[in-house]
Design a protein around this motif. Structure first.
Motif, PDB file in Angstrom:
ATOM      1  N   LEU A  58     -14.206  11.473 -18.635  1.00  0.00           N
ATOM      2  CA  LEU A  58     -15.593  11.545 -18.171  1.00  0.00           C
ATOM      3  C   LEU A  58     -15.930  10.408 -17.222  1.00  0.00           C
ATOM      4  O   LEU A  58     -15.316   9.342 -17.271  1.00  0.00           O
ATOM      5  N   TYR A  60     -19.799   8.889 -15.434  1.00  0.00           N
ATOM      6  CA  TYR A  60     -21.241   9.069 -15.257  1.00  0.00           C
ATOM      7  C   TYR A  60     -21.775   8.118 -14.196  1.00  0.00           C
ATOM      8  O   TYR A  60     -21.302   6.986 -14.066  1.00  0.00           O
ATOM      9  N   LYS A  65     -26.389   7.196 -17.441  1.00  0.00           N
ATOM     10  CA  LYS A  65     -25.579   6.758 -18.587  1.00  0.00           C
ATOM     11  C   LYS A  65     -26.453   6.566 -19.819  1.00  0.00           C
ATOM     12  O   LYS A  65     -27.529   5.972 -19.750  1.00  0.00           O
ATOM     13  N   THR A  69     -25.124  13.932 -21.015  1.00  0.00           N
ATOM     14  CA  THR A  69     -23.782  14.161 -21.539  1.00  0.00           C
ATOM     15  C   THR A  69     -23.194  15.399 -20.885  1.00  0.00           C
ATOM     16  O   THR A  69     -23.805  16.472 -20.934  1.00  0.00           O
ATOM     17  N   SER A  71     -20.103  18.133 -20.869  1.00  0.00           N
ATOM     18  CA  SER A  71     -19.126  18.682 -21.801  1.00  0.00           C
ATOM     19  C   SER A  71     -18.623  20.012 -21.247  1.00  0.00           C
ATOM     20  O   SER A  71     -19.141  20.514 -20.249  1.00  0.00           O
ATOM     21  N   GLN A  82     -26.050  18.103 -20.777  1.00  0.00           N
ATOM     22  CA  GLN A  82     -27.165  17.869 -21.677  1.00  0.00           C
ATOM     23  C   GLN A  82     -27.943  16.671 -21.165  1.00  0.00           C
ATOM     24  O   GLN A  82     -27.381  15.589 -21.017  1.00  0.00           O
TER      25      GLN A  82
END
Length: 122
Positions: A58, A60, A65, A69, A71, A82
């Motif tokens: 991942l 960000y 941050k 999220t 996924s 999210q």
């Protein structure tokens, strides 16, 4: 050619949450990197987050941050974003993109979705 379709945008009050989805019309190969970018009103498009399809690595952008999220569900060829604790400055059109480099540079991404609007009221 694989197409990307985003969904899940909408309007929310500051502090609220939304979940964006991006589904590919075909298989996403293991070497791919999937990312979210956004473009706010009067601003340039900017990187938000990425995930490597095979390993799940991942990355960000600093402004998101701890709040956003990213996924994925490989079997569904779908990547999610999210977004929690939304702020007015998160208001933007959010784009899903597919590339092959672990990079926040939008030039590295060759397939883009049409975008979905996220509006956060202060």
């Amino acid at each position: 050619q694989v197409q990307l379709v985003e969904s899940g945008g909408g309007s929310v009050q500051a502090g609220g949450s939304l979940r964006l989805s991006c589904t590919a019309s075909g298989r996403i190969y293991s070497s791919a990197v999937m990312a979210w970018f956004r473009q706010g009103p009067g601003k340039a498009r900017e990187f938000v987050a990425l995930i490597r399809w095979h390993s799940g690595s991942l990355l960000y952008a600093d402004p998101v941050k701890g709040r956003f999220t990213i996924s994925k569900v490989n079997a569904a060829n779908t990547v999610y974003l999210q977004m929690n604790s939304l702020k007015a400055e998160d208001t933007a059109v959010y784009y899903c993109a597919r590339g092959s480099q672990y990079s926040s540079n939008q030039a590295e991404y060759h397939t883009w979705g049409q975008g979905t609007q996220v509006t956060v009221a202060a």
